[in-house]
Design a protein around this motif. Structure first.
Motif, mmCIF file in Angstrom:
data_model
loop_
_atom_site.group_PDB
_atom_site.id
_atom_site.type_symbol
_atom_site.label_atom_id
_atom_site.label_comp_id
_atom_site.label_asym_id
_atom_site.label_seq_id
_atom_site.Cartn_x
_atom_site.Cartn_y
_atom_site.Cartn_z
ATOM 1 N N TRP A 1 0.834 -1.141 -0.088
ATOM 2 C CA TRP A 1 -0.141 -0.034 -0.103
ATOM 3 C C TRP A 1 0.950 1.296 -0.001
ATOM 4 O O TRP A 1 2.028 1.204 0.252
ATOM 5 C CB TRP A 1 -0.982 -0.043 1.279
ATOM 6 N N ARG A 2 0.260 2.289 -0.205
ATOM 7 C CA ARG A 2 0.894 3.663 -0.017
ATOM 8 C C ARG A 2 0.260 4.435 1.355
ATOM 9 O O ARG A 2 -0.845 4.260 1.238
ATOM 10 C CB ARG A 2 0.825 4.625 -1.089
ATOM 11 N N ARG A 3 1.104 4.913 2.098
ATOM 12 C CA ARG A 3 0.811 5.667 3.246
ATOM 13 C C ARG A 3 0.209 7.331 2.713
ATOM 14 O O ARG A 3 1.109 8.026 2.208
ATOM 15 C CB ARG A 3 1.751 5.691 4.160
ATOM 16 N N LYS A 4 -0.916 7.516 2.907
ATOM 17 C CA LYS A 4 -1.355 8.972 2.593
ATOM 18 C C LYS A 4 -1.836 9.544 3.978
ATOM 19 O O LYS A 4 -2.306 8.952 4.807
ATOM 20 C CB LYS A 4 -2.430 9.147 1.658
ATOM 21 N N ASP A 5 -1.587 10.904 4.188
ATOM 22 C CA ASP A 5 -2.058 11.655 5.086
ATOM 23 C C ASP A 5 -3.456 12.458 4.631
ATOM 24 O O ASP A 5 -3.248 13.292 3.679
ATOM 25 C CB ASP A 5 -1.146 12.629 5.863
ATOM 26 N N LEU A 6 -4.597 11.977 4.988
ATOM 27 C CA LEU A 6 -5.721 12.649 4.145
ATOM 28 C C LEU A 6 -6.705 13.318 5.470
ATOM 29 O O LEU A 6 -6.811 12.649 6.766
ATOM 30 C CB LEU A 6 -6.400 11.442 3.507
ATOM 31 N N PRO A 7 -7.508 14.046 5.019
ATOM 32 C CA PRO A 7 -8.610 14.547 5.876
ATOM 33 C C PRO A 7 -9.421 13.536 6.592
ATOM 34 O O PRO A 7 -9.888 12.636 5.898
ATOM 35 C CB PRO A 7 -9.137 15.690 5.258
ATOM 36 N N VAL B 1 -4.024 7.059 6.032
ATOM 37 C CA VAL B 1 -4.801 5.966 5.351
ATOM 38 C C VAL B 1 -3.833 5.105 4.284
ATOM 39 O O VAL B 1 -3.022 5.853 3.647
ATOM 40 C CB VAL B 1 -5.777 6.632 4.237
ATOM 41 N N TYR B 2 -4.106 4.015 4.337
ATOM 42 C CA TYR B 2 -3.236 3.132 3.516
ATOM 43 C C TYR B 2 -3.844 2.825 2.069
ATOM 44 O O TYR B 2 -4.914 1.875 1.866
ATOM 45 C CB TYR B 2 -3.020 1.838 4.271
ATOM 46 N N THR B 3 -3.650 3.699 1.207
ATOM 47 C CA THR B 3 -4.503 3.372 -0.339
ATOM 48 C C THR B 3 -3.567 2.410 -0.975
ATOM 49 O O THR B 3 -2.556 1.887 -0.852
ATOM 50 C CB THR B 3 -4.037 4.858 -1.040
ATOM 51 N N GLY B 4 -4.518 1.634 -1.562
ATOM 52 C CA GLY B 4 -3.964 0.429 -2.089
ATOM 53 C C GLY B 4 -4.079 -0.921 -1.201
ATOM 54 O O GLY B 4 -3.849 -1.915 -1.611
ATOM 55 N N LEU B 5 -4.430 -0.853 0.144
ATOM 56 C CA LEU B 5 -4.305 -1.874 1.003
ATOM 57 C C LEU B 5 -5.434 -3.039 0.590
ATOM 58 O O LEU B 5 -4.929 -4.211 0.742
ATOM 59 C CB LEU B 5 -4.670 -1.506 2.306
ATOM 60 N N GLN B 6 -6.600 -2.551 -0.131
ATOM 61 C CA GLN B 6 -7.284 -3.606 -0.466
ATOM 62 C C GLN B 6 -6.629 -4.637 -1.515
ATOM 63 O O GLN B 6 -6.997 -5.822 -1.539
ATOM 64 C CB GLN B 6 -8.694 -3.070 -1.215
ATOM 65 N N ASP B 7 -5.953 -4.017 -2.622
ATOM 66 C CA ASP B 7 -5.287 -4.636 -3.316
ATOM 67 C C ASP B 7 -4.185 -5.764 -2.771
ATOM 68 O O ASP B 7 -4.125 -7.014 -3.579
ATOM 69 C CB ASP B 7 -4.813 -3.595 -4.498
ATOM 70 N N GLY B 8 -3.676 -5.319 -1.985
ATOM 71 C CA GLY B 8 -2.567 -5.870 -1.318
ATOM 72 C C GLY B 8 -3.277 -7.136 -0.500
ATOM 73 O O GLY B 8 -2.710 -8.380 -0.587
#
Length: 286
Positions: free
Chosen positions: A77-83, A94-101
């Protein structure tokens, strides 16, 4: 029965593919093969599905040389700081792409399993703990209990690829063990159901006293969420220790977990957390 290794890249500094990580775990594979001659040792090395750009890797500077492309780098995943959707003006990780992982790991279990255990390093260790959690009895209901929270939809999707493993007759049961190298827990309430209730899968956590990537408090946040956690502290940094004491610790832990399972030992919830111990105090097989 096969042993599984869900390998991964680390999230900072540099990343790895499955084949590259395989080269870094040969010592552990050889040690297990030697110590467990009656078992067929099978390590699986899936590569994270998230293709990383140089900009995704902190501290990485790539200067093209003769039009050469940079080495491919992958993550879970990629780590993102989101609102945050639940607070005014606050940010959340937020771990974007975690679902795919998680889908990639579920696919590996389906095509190459069943597996006895999981072994992960750094970001992969975080993923390994998630996998161990998702395969525990009652975890599907635990995720469903979050139905009235703002995080219900993303959590439901995260766990959905593991739901078939909870169906009657599915060959993949709860894992017998998880070995966590430089691991950490996913932060925040968004991912809390991975650790509520605490993991009951036996876990062995390797911590490096000089690890500057995943510092001790982050690793201990995961240890505190595991009921049957043991620790092995090595005097090194952010890597898999391959010296004899640390290999012996891992082999001894796997042997013990397999023997307990063979004798019908309790693997479910309700057990007291294992006493913390330095590797020098552990009962090792050699």
């Amino acid at each position: 029965k096969p042993l599984a290794n869900i390998s991964s890249p680390i999230p900072t500094g540099y990343t790895q593919s499955g084949p590259l990580f395989h080269s870094k775990t040969r010592a552990l594979e050889k040690a297990l093969t030697k110590a467990l001659p009656t078992h067929s040792i099978h390590f699986s090395y899936p590569t994270g599905p998230v293709r990383l750009d140089p900009a995704d890797i902190p501290g990485y500077n790539w200067a093209p040389d003769n039009n050469e492309e940079p080495e491919p780098a992958f993550g879970w995943w990629r780590r993102k700081d989101l609102p945050s959707p639940t607070a005014n003006g606050d940010m959340e990780i937020v771990y974007t792409g975690l679902q795919d992982g998680l889908d990639r790991i579920a696919e590996t279990i389906t095509t190459e399993g069943p597996f006895d255990g999981v072994i992960g390093f750094s970001q992969g260790a975080c993923a390994a703990a998630m996998v161990a959690s998702l395969l525990e009895p009652g975890k599907r209901e635990s995720f469903a209990s979050a139905a009235d929270t703002p995080d219900a939809a993303p959590m439901e999707r995260l766990s959905s690829s593991f739901y078939p493993f909870h169906n009657e007759g599915n060959p993949q049961p709860q894992l017998k063990f998880a070995i966590i190298y430089s691991g950490f827990a996913a932060p925040g309430t968004r991912y809390s159901k991975f650790y509520e209730p605490p993991l009951t899968t036996p876990t062995l956590h390797f911590l490096g006293t000089l690890d500057g990537v995943v510092e001790e408090p982050r690793s201990r946040a995961l240890i505190d969420r595991c009921e049957k956690a043991r620790e092995a502290v090595h005097p090194g940094g952010h890597f898999l220790p391959s010296q004899r004491p640390w290999l012996d610790a891992a082999v001894g832990f796997v042997r013990e977990c397999l023997e307990k399972d063979k004798k019908g030992g309790d693997q479910g919830g309700g057990g007291k957390r294992e006493e913390e111990e330095d590797v020098e105090d552990m009962d090792v097989p050699f």
